[in-house]
Design a protein around this motif. Structure first.
Motif, PDB file in Angstrom:
ATOM      1  N   ILE A  48    -105.867  82.327  81.860  1.00 33.88           N
ATOM      2  CA  ILE A  48    -104.568  82.866  82.256  1.00 33.88           C
ATOM      3  C   ILE A  48    -103.574  82.432  81.187  1.00 33.88           C
ATOM      4  CG2 ILE A  48    -102.700  82.775  83.934  1.00 33.88           C
ATOM      5  CD1 ILE A  48    -104.750  82.335  86.104  1.00 33.88           C
ATOM      6  N   ASP A  80     -99.889  86.583  81.205  1.00 29.17           N
ATOM      7  CA  ASP A  80    -100.195  86.980  82.579  1.00 29.17           C
ATOM      8  C   ASP A  80     -99.050  86.594  83.508  1.00 29.17           C
ATOM      9  OD1 ASP A  80    -102.963  87.915  82.170  1.00 29.17           O
ATOM     10  OD2 ASP A  80    -103.317  85.832  81.604  1.00 29.17           O
ATOM     11  N   LYS A 109     -98.515  90.518  83.891  1.00 31.42           N
ATOM     12  CA  LYS A 109     -99.442  91.080  84.883  1.00 31.42           C
ATOM     13  C   LYS A 109     -99.347  90.425  86.256  1.00 31.42           C
ATOM     14  CE  LYS A 109    -102.477  91.639  81.032  1.00 31.42           C
ATOM     15  NZ  LYS A 109    -102.830  90.536  80.195  1.00 31.42           N
TER      16      LYS A 109
END
Length: 121
Positions: A48, A80, A109
């Motif tokens: 991540i 992310d 995201k």
């Protein structure tokens, strides 16, 4: 024995030097890449990417151009998650709607998260 005038001059020069260094640091955004290994992620998630900003103090003294520079640097990262860990704003709220528009350009995201610092109050 030092004279008061010499002491005053030395303290003034030191203070001015520290002030200039503070301006230099505030205007030279640095990117640090840190890897943290953990076994707490699911097997399906390999990594991540987290972009973290802090201590921007946006307001009367630091404004759109500084935030625009930060946003452009973050756009270059395939993050992310974006986290702001305090003191994004400097209390006055000057130009806050423009700054919010700039931050809307970032769409990690997994989302954007913030923790308030003492300057947001």
């Amino acid at each position: 024995m030092s004279s008061p005038r010499l002491f005053f001059t030395a303290v003034t020069l030191f203070s001015f030097t520290v002030f200039l260094y503070g301006i230099y640091e505030a205007n030279n955004i640095i990117r640090h890449d840190i890897t943290i290994a953990t076994s707490k992620l699911p097997e399906s998630v390999k990594r991540i990417e987290i972009a973290q900003i802090s201590e921007e103090h946006l307001g009367l003294l630091t404004g759109e151009s500084n935030l625009r520079s930060i946003v452009e640097k973050i756009k270059g990262i395939d993050q992310d998650i974006l986290v702001c860990t305090g003191d994004l704003l400097d209390g006055q709220g000057v130009g806050i709607s423009l700054m919010a528009e700039l931050l809307r350009e970032l769409s990690p995201k997994l989302g954007k998260f913030a923790v308030l610092g003492n300057h947001e109050f």
